[in-house]
Write an enzyme that holds these catalytic residues in place. Structure first.
Site, short mmCIF file in Angstrom:
data_model
loop_
_atom_site.label_atom_id
_atom_site.label_comp_id
_atom_site.label_asym_id
_atom_site.label_seq_id
_atom_site.Cartn_x
_atom_site.Cartn_y
_atom_site.Cartn_z
N LYS A 1 0.07 8.44 24.64
CA LYS A 1 0.17 8.08 23.21
C LYS A 1 1.40 8.71 22.60
O LYS A 1 2.16 8.08 21.88
CB LYS A 1 -1.06 8.56 22.41
CG LYS A 1 -2.35 7.81 22.48
CD LYS A 1 -2.37 6.43 21.92
CE LYS A 1 -1.89 5.43 22.91
NZ LYS A 1 -2.78 4.88 23.87
N GLU B 1 -4.11 10.37 28.66
CA GLU B 1 -4.06 9.38 27.59
C GLU B 1 -3.34 9.95 26.36
O GLU B 1 -2.52 9.28 25.74
CB GLU B 1 -5.48 8.91 27.25
CG GLU B 1 -5.60 7.97 26.09
CD GLU B 1 -4.79 6.68 26.20
OE1 GLU B 1 -4.26 6.39 27.29
OE2 GLU B 1 -4.65 5.99 25.18
N CYS C 1 6.44 -11.56 24.65
CA CYS C 1 6.81 -12.73 23.87
C CYS C 1 5.55 -13.35 23.24
O CYS C 1 4.48 -13.31 23.82
CB CYS C 1 7.50 -13.82 24.67
SG CYS C 1 9.01 -13.27 25.47
O1 M6R Z 1 -4.19 -5.28 27.95
P1 M6R Z 1 -4.30 -4.21 28.98
O2 M6R Z 1 -5.44 -3.29 28.74
O3 M6R Z 1 -4.32 -4.74 30.38
O4 M6R Z 1 -2.98 -3.35 28.86
C1 M6R Z 1 -2.69 -2.34 29.78
C2 M6R Z 1 -1.58 -1.44 29.27
O5 M6R Z 1 -0.41 -2.17 29.10
C3 M6R Z 1 -1.95 -0.80 27.94
O6 M6R Z 1 -3.14 -0.08 28.06
C4 M6R Z 1 -0.85 0.16 27.46
O7 M6R Z 1 -0.69 1.23 28.35
C5 M6R Z 1 -1.21 0.64 26.07
N1 M6R Z 1 -0.67 -0.25 25.10
C6 M6R Z 1 -0.77 2.00 25.79
O8 M6R Z 1 -1.20 2.42 24.55
#
Ligand code: M6R
Length: 612
Positions: free
Chosen positions: A491, A487, A2
């Site tokens: 993706k 990773e 949100c």
């Molecule tokens: O903001 P953060 O790095 O804590 O987020 C962690 C994950 O939610 C984030 O890396 C997520 O896996 C990615 N958006 C994936 O591309």
């Protein structure tokens, strides 16, 4: 999850609010709404779906109020619908509220309010908030200018969970009240106007001066003033912070999507991450002063994070173990926090979070802190929640990342973690200086090597065109090539909706090879000369079983017999994921484009996971 925006000033609020929401859409895009005050009345307009759907509403362009709140939703309680969209009003239409977070005890509060005669129109947890404020407002028989603040304070005392809340009230048409706990919220200071947002980039085009809120602070905004109160309504002072990011950093700047822009920004982002850290002598990292004695006392380092950030941690495990001879455990934050991890004052716990707002990562950090461990946060967002909880905070300085799929955050995290590994190693002196110096040089070469890879992306694009209709794909690798494959696989899943798995090549024969059949796509990463022979044998095993292999290798590695090979520049295997991930990012991107999907806002996802 949100996004919320607020404005109070002398301009028409609605365009500013909608513009802000559009920039926050990566946080949730199930439904959106705004509320302004006009002619002694709170006007609420909301709609299901993307923020742009607000423009379909009759009268949206006629709103003239100069004070307003707005919300873009990622549904938790109650399906995406107009009724469940924010803002929510109390029964008397005197208070309008937008909320980011989760009210865990909403059922209990709702029942209490129902008993008192309140009616509920939505299935959300949020709707209890305006009604509770109304309830306490009515209970309070004194009539002074703090009456709404008192009602908000009492309401917050009843709420369990996480929240960033903006409140409009017809009882004070020239003020807006804001409160936060475990959910992000910043205040942008303007001239005769003030802004609110879940994050900085959404309002960066209006101001560069921000106040960062701490938990349980209540803020009262008027056009010319921002007043801060603690939870006992005692006024407090807060410093203003100027943010260096340019407004363009939150724009697409000619790119079709934020993700593509952010892929191409990686050389610049890494230059910023490295900064002057490797310029001369031993590494100094601003915000960090760990002594040799402390580092020698450690028996374990934990790296804890979620998603892509956790994958960056997996790369760093190899570096830190190799250079520091300290055992490193990498854990998923949501597992770590519920597992009674073996952590004490001899454990250093490193938490990685691009946003700095990920609920599980923050909770995992608090847990380690309570057990006596030192905590170190790595974030991209200055002043984010995690950095305010940690003993030490260091920053990737990658610039705002807007696309839901992380790209530059990952590569800059891998780089910073490697620099951190060198920082420890220089103090510990457990490996030869030459190893460290070579790695430093290899890190410095990374930006231009990425530029080299990005010069020609046709090969990846063509391969994506060939395989975009497939249902399953597999990623293989050994060592850091395995870490980066995880990773790559993430993706692909998140933006192309293709099922994919990543396996350590050596595990193939222990089960997964049963899934390999004719024409299955396998992305094999082989950049480590010491492991390449073994990896090639594994690749041959899948080729023999009919797989089509897209190999990512370094230019110094021989790849006899493979037809689809993308060569990346040679570098140290400890940091090769920074290069090998680039074709993987592009591969997912081009597949997503071929399928006509929304690259920046994949289904069901949100950028910042601020709820468990
Ligand atoms: O903001 P953060 O790095 O804590 O987020 C962690 C994950 O939610 C984030 O890396 C997520 O896996 C990615 N958006 C994936 O591309």
């Amino acid at each position: 999850m949100c996004g919320i925006v607020g404005y109070i000033g002398n301009k028409k609020a609605s365009p500013i609010l909608i513009n802000g929401l559009l920039r926050l859409e990566y946080r949730g895009y199930d439904s959106a709404g705004i509320a302004t005050i006009e002619n002694d009345e709170i006007k609420v307009m909301k709609n299901k779906g993307r923020v742009n759907n607000l423009y379909e509403l009759d009268g949206i362009n006629d709103l003239v109020g100069t004070i307003g709140i707005a919300h873009t939703r990622w549904a938790t309680h109650g399906k995406p619908s107009k009724e469940n969209s924010h803002p929510h009003m109390d029964n008397s239409n005197s208070f309008a509220v937008v909320h980011n977070g989760i009210i865990e005890n909403y059922n209990e509060l709702k029942n209490m309010l129902i008993e008192k005669g309140y009616k509920f129109l939505s299935a959300t947890d949020t709707e209890v908030i305006p009604n509770l404020i109304h309830y306490y407002f009515e209970q309070d028989k004194t009539d002074d200018d703090k009456k709404i603040l008192r009602a908000v304070k009492s309401t917050c005392k009843d709420l369990k969970g996480s929240y960033a809340i903006e409140i409009l009230s017809i009882y004070n048409k020239d003020k807006m009240i804001v409160v936060r706990k475990d959910s992000p919220l910043v205040i942008g200071k303007g001239n005769g106007e003030n802004y609110l947002s879940s994050d900085i980039p959404a309002i960066l085009s209006y101001t560069k001066d921000f106040y960062l809120l701490d938990d349980n602070e209540i803020v009262e905004l008027s056009r010319d003033e921002v007043k801060f109160y603690n939870q006992d309504l005692k006024e407090i002072q807060k410093p203003i912070k100027s943010i260096e990011w340019g407004a363009l950093s939150a724009e697409k700047d000619g790119y079709e999507d934020f993700m593509l822009k952010e892929i191409y920004e990686q050389p610049k982002a890494i230059r910023e991450t490295v900064g002057a850290k490797l310029d001369n002598g031993s590494i100094e990292i601003e915000g960090l002063n760990l002594t040799k004695e402390y580092l020698q006392s450690l028996n374990k380092i934990y790296i804890v994070a979620c998603g892509t950030a956790m994958h960056a941690g997996l790369v760093a495990k190899t570096t830190i173990e190799k250079l520091c001879k300290i055992s490193v455990e990498v854990d998923i934050a949501s597992e770590f926090r519920y597992r009674e991890p073996l952590v004490d004052e001899k454990t250093l716990c490193i938490y990685i979070s691009q946003s700095g707002e990920t609920a599980d990562t923050i909770a995992a950090l608090k847990l380690a802190k309570s057990k006596g461990a030192k905590t170190l946060a790595i974030s991209n967002v200055i002043g984010s929640s995690i950095t305010r909880e940690a003993d030490y905070s260091i920053y990737t300085h990658a610039g705002p990342e807007i696309a839901v799929a992380s790209t530059k955050a990952y590569t800059s995290q891998v780089v910073l973690l490697n620099i951190l590994g060198i920082y420890f190693a220089e103090k510990l002196e457990r490996v030869e200086k030459e190893i460290i110096n070579n790695l430093k040089q290899d890190i410095l070469n990374l930006p231009s090597q990425i530029e080299e890879i990005l010069k020609d992306t046709n090969q990846v694009k063509n391969f994506a065109k060939k395989v975009y209709k497939e249902k399953d794909m597999f990623f293989l690798g050994r060592g850091t090539d395995y870490a980066v494959s995880l990773e790559g696989s993430l993706k692909l899943k998140e933006i192309s909706y293709i099922h994919s798995e990543s396996y350590a090549s050596g595990e193939l024969k222990h089960g997964p090879i049963a899934l390999i059949e004719n024409d299955v796509t396998v992305i094999a990463t082989m950049t480590n000369p010491d492991l390449v022979e073994k990896s090639i044998s594994n690749v041959q095993e899948v080729v023999t079983r009919g797989a089509k292999v897209f190999a990512i290798t370094s230019e110094d590695i021989k790849n006899d017999g493979l037809s689809q090979v993308i060569k990346i520049p040679k570098t140290n295997p400890l940091i090769s994921p920074v290069l090998s991930v680039i074709p993987m990012q592009l591969f997912s991107y081009y597949i997503s484009k071929e399928k006509g999907l929304d690259v920046d806002k994949p289904r069901n996802l949100a950028k910042s996971v601020t709820v468990e």
